[in-house]
Write a protein that holds these residues in place. Structure first.
Motif, PDB file in Angstrom:
ATOM      1  N   LEU A 152      23.652  -5.504   6.863  1.00  0.00           N
ATOM      2  CA  LEU A 152      23.655  -6.127   5.542  1.00  0.00           C
ATOM      3  C   LEU A 152      25.085  -6.286   5.040  1.00  0.00           C
ATOM      4  O   LEU A 152      25.940  -5.434   5.274  1.00  0.00           O
ATOM      5  CB  LEU A 152      22.897  -5.253   4.527  1.00  0.00           C
ATOM      6  CG  LEU A 152      21.408  -5.043   4.730  1.00  0.00           C
ATOM      7  CD1 LEU A 152      20.859  -4.127   3.634  1.00  0.00           C
ATOM      8  CD2 LEU A 152      20.668  -6.374   4.727  1.00  0.00           C
ATOM      9  N   CYS A 153      25.329  -7.360   4.284  1.00  0.00           N
ATOM     10  CA  CYS A 153      26.631  -7.549   3.645  1.00  0.00           C
ATOM     11  C   CYS A 153      26.807  -6.499   2.533  1.00  0.00           C
ATOM     12  O   CYS A 153      25.940  -6.364   1.676  1.00  0.00           O
ATOM     13  CB  CYS A 153      26.705  -8.953   3.044  1.00  0.00           C
ATOM     14  SG  CYS A 153      28.225  -9.237   2.110  1.00  0.00           S
ATOM     15  N   PRO A 154      27.925  -5.751   2.547  1.00  0.00           N
ATOM     16  CA  PRO A 154      28.120  -4.746   1.491  1.00  0.00           C
ATOM     17  C   PRO A 154      28.398  -5.363   0.125  1.00  0.00           C
ATOM     18  O   PRO A 154      28.329  -4.680  -0.895  1.00  0.00           O
ATOM     19  CB  PRO A 154      29.333  -3.955   1.992  1.00  0.00           C
ATOM     20  CG  PRO A 154      30.066  -4.889   2.887  1.00  0.00           C
ATOM     21  CD  PRO A 154      29.024  -5.781   3.506  1.00  0.00           C
ATOM     22  N   VAL A 155      28.707  -6.657   0.076  1.00  0.00           N
ATOM     23  CA  VAL A 155      29.021  -7.318  -1.190  1.00  0.00           C
ATOM     24  C   VAL A 155      27.766  -7.928  -1.807  1.00  0.00           C
ATOM     25  O   VAL A 155      27.461  -7.683  -2.974  1.00  0.00           O
ATOM     26  CB  VAL A 155      30.110  -8.405  -0.997  1.00  0.00           C
ATOM     27  CG1 VAL A 155      30.343  -9.190  -2.284  1.00  0.00           C
ATOM     28  CG2 VAL A 155      31.402  -7.757  -0.501  1.00  0.00           C
ATOM     29  N   CYS A 156      27.017  -8.725  -1.013  1.00  0.00           N
ATOM     30  CA  CYS A 156      25.870  -9.457  -1.597  1.00  0.00           C
ATOM     31  C   CYS A 156      24.530  -9.070  -0.968  1.00  0.00           C
ATOM     32  O   CYS A 156      23.500  -9.623  -1.339  1.00  0.00           O
ATOM     33  CB  CYS A 156      26.107 -10.959  -1.490  1.00  0.00           C
ATOM     34  SG  CYS A 156      25.850 -11.630   0.166  1.00  0.00           S
ATOM     35  N   HIS A 157      24.547  -8.146   0.004  1.00  0.00           N
ATOM     36  CA  HIS A 157      23.333  -7.627   0.650  1.00  0.00           C
ATOM     37  C   HIS A 157      22.597  -8.667   1.481  1.00  0.00           C
ATOM     38  O   HIS A 157      21.445  -8.461   1.862  1.00  0.00           O
ATOM     39  CB  HIS A 157      22.392  -6.984  -0.371  1.00  0.00           C
ATOM     40  CG  HIS A 157      23.029  -5.855  -1.112  1.00  0.00           C
ATOM     41  ND1 HIS A 157      22.592  -5.404  -2.324  1.00  0.00           N
ATOM     42  CD2 HIS A 157      24.113  -5.084  -0.820  1.00  0.00           C
ATOM     43  CE1 HIS A 157      23.354  -4.422  -2.750  1.00  0.00           C
ATOM     44  NE2 HIS A 157      24.291  -4.206  -1.858  1.00  0.00           N
ATOM     45  N   ARG A 186      31.051 -12.670   9.605  1.00  0.00           N
ATOM     46  CA  ARG A 186      31.343 -13.251   8.301  1.00  0.00           C
ATOM     47  C   ARG A 186      30.013 -13.575   7.624  1.00  0.00           C
ATOM     48  O   ARG A 186      29.146 -14.221   8.208  1.00  0.00           O
ATOM     49  CB  ARG A 186      32.198 -14.520   8.437  1.00  0.00           C
ATOM     50  CG  ARG A 186      32.630 -15.090   7.072  1.00  0.00           C
ATOM     51  CD  ARG A 186      33.343 -16.424   7.215  1.00  0.00           C
ATOM     52  NE  ARG A 186      34.615 -16.325   7.913  1.00  0.00           N
ATOM     53  CZ  ARG A 186      35.763 -15.952   7.330  1.00  0.00           C
ATOM     54  NH1 ARG A 186      35.790 -15.652   6.052  1.00  0.00           N
ATOM     55  NH2 ARG A 186      36.875 -15.905   8.042  1.00  0.00           N
ATOM     56  N   CYS A 187      29.858 -13.127   6.389  1.00  0.00           N
ATOM     57  CA  CYS A 187      28.614 -13.328   5.648  1.00  0.00           C
ATOM     58  C   CYS A 187      28.356 -14.821   5.439  1.00  0.00           C
ATOM     59  O   CYS A 187      29.239 -15.549   4.989  1.00  0.00           O
ATOM     60  CB  CYS A 187      28.694 -12.613   4.299  1.00  0.00           C
ATOM     61  SG  CYS A 187      27.218 -12.842   3.286  1.00  0.00           S
ATOM     62  N   ARG A 188      27.145 -15.258   5.778  1.00  0.00           N
ATOM     63  CA  ARG A 188      26.785 -16.672   5.605  1.00  0.00           C
ATOM     64  C   ARG A 188      26.652 -17.030   4.126  1.00  0.00           C
ATOM     65  O   ARG A 188      26.730 -18.196   3.764  1.00  0.00           O
ATOM     66  CB  ARG A 188      25.458 -16.959   6.303  1.00  0.00           C
ATOM     67  CG  ARG A 188      25.589 -17.095   7.793  1.00  0.00           C
ATOM     68  CD  ARG A 188      24.590 -18.110   8.360  1.00  0.00           C
ATOM     69  NE  ARG A 188      24.774 -18.190   9.795  1.00  0.00           N
ATOM     70  CZ  ARG A 188      24.062 -17.462  10.667  1.00  0.00           C
ATOM     71  NH1 ARG A 188      23.113 -16.679  10.246  1.00  0.00           N
ATOM     72  NH2 ARG A 188      24.299 -17.560  11.945  1.00  0.00           N
ATOM     73  N   ASP A 189      26.417 -16.032   3.274  1.00  0.00           N
ATOM     74  CA  ASP A 189      26.167 -16.340   1.862  1.00  0.00           C
ATOM     75  C   ASP A 189      27.411 -16.236   0.990  1.00  0.00           C
ATOM     76  O   ASP A 189      27.646 -17.101   0.152  1.00  0.00           O
ATOM     77  CB  ASP A 189      25.052 -15.434   1.343  1.00  0.00           C
ATOM     78  CG  ASP A 189      23.717 -15.816   1.959  1.00  0.00           C
ATOM     79  OD1 ASP A 189      23.206 -16.894   1.610  1.00  0.00           O
ATOM     80  OD2 ASP A 189      23.232 -15.084   2.835  1.00  0.00           O
ATOM     81  N   CYS A 190      28.222 -15.165   1.179  1.00  0.00           N
ATOM     82  CA  CYS A 190      29.377 -15.007   0.283  1.00  0.00           C
ATOM     83  C   CYS A 190      30.724 -15.100   1.025  1.00  0.00           C
ATOM     84  O   CYS A 190      31.772 -15.115   0.384  1.00  0.00           O
ATOM     85  CB  CYS A 190      29.288 -13.697  -0.497  1.00  0.00           C
ATOM     86  SG  CYS A 190      29.699 -12.235   0.466  1.00  0.00           S
ATOM     87  N   GLY A 191      30.692 -15.153   2.354  1.00  0.00           N
ATOM     88  CA  GLY A 191      31.929 -15.318   3.111  1.00  0.00           C
ATOM     89  C   GLY A 191      32.682 -14.033   3.393  1.00  0.00           C
ATOM     90  O   GLY A 191      33.705 -14.052   4.084  1.00  0.00           O
TER      91      GLY A 191
HETATM   92 ZN   LIG Z   1      27.782 -11.474   1.429  1.00  0.00          ZN
END
Ligand SMILES: [Zn+2]
Length: 146
Positions: free
Chosen positions: A45-50, A31-36
């Motif tokens: 890398l998160c595909p939503v917020c990198h 789970r992305c720490r920045d955007c969830g």
């Molecule tokens: Zn993210």
């Protein structure tokens, strides 16, 4: 029981935590720490917020069948005695769509949208696979043939 094994995934560094948790019968995903956003397939890398930040977050294990197919041909010798078998995509409540098998129900009774919950199948000391079985009314039927 035989000594035969099904074709098994190889555990890459990116997937090592996933299999470490499934061995403990926990379904966890990045789970992305920045955007969830829940990352699946797992990635650096998160595909939503990198963002690179992620934690292995425990999933509810609940989901719904998004699609499935019934295989009548064995693409690996291990499946020969198990024909026909199902391959399904399940949408987890948290978002990811995961490839799996549906257990505890006859192939002809699998439906798109069917509510399912995760269960864990210890295949080897290293690999525990996550399968799904129907939940809710009528979902408790056991299929000892599987
Ligand atoms: Zn993210």
């Amino acid at each position: 029981m035989t000594n035969e094994q099904p074709p098994l995934p190889s555990i890459t560094p990116l997937y090592e935590p996933y299999y470490r948790y499934t061995r403990q019968h926990e379904l966890r995903m990045q789970r992305c720490r920045d955007c969830g956003h829940v990352r699946y397939p797992f990635a650096a890398l998160c595909p939503v917020c990198h963002s690179e930040g992620a934690e292995w977050s425990r999933m509810s294990g609940r989901g719904a069948v998004a699609s499935f197919a019934i295989c009548h041909q064995a693409f690996h010798p291990w499946f020969q005695s198990r024909l026909p078998y199902n391959v399904a995509l399940v949408d987890l409540e948290e978002g990811p769509r995961v490839p799996t098998n549906i257990v505890g129900v006859r192939n002809e009774d699998i439906r798109i949208g069917m509510s399912v919950e995760a269960e864990f199948e210890d295949v080897t000391d290293e690999i525990t696979l996550v399968k799904f079985r129907p939940r809710g009314p009528g979902g408790k039927q056991d299929n000892p043939a599987h």
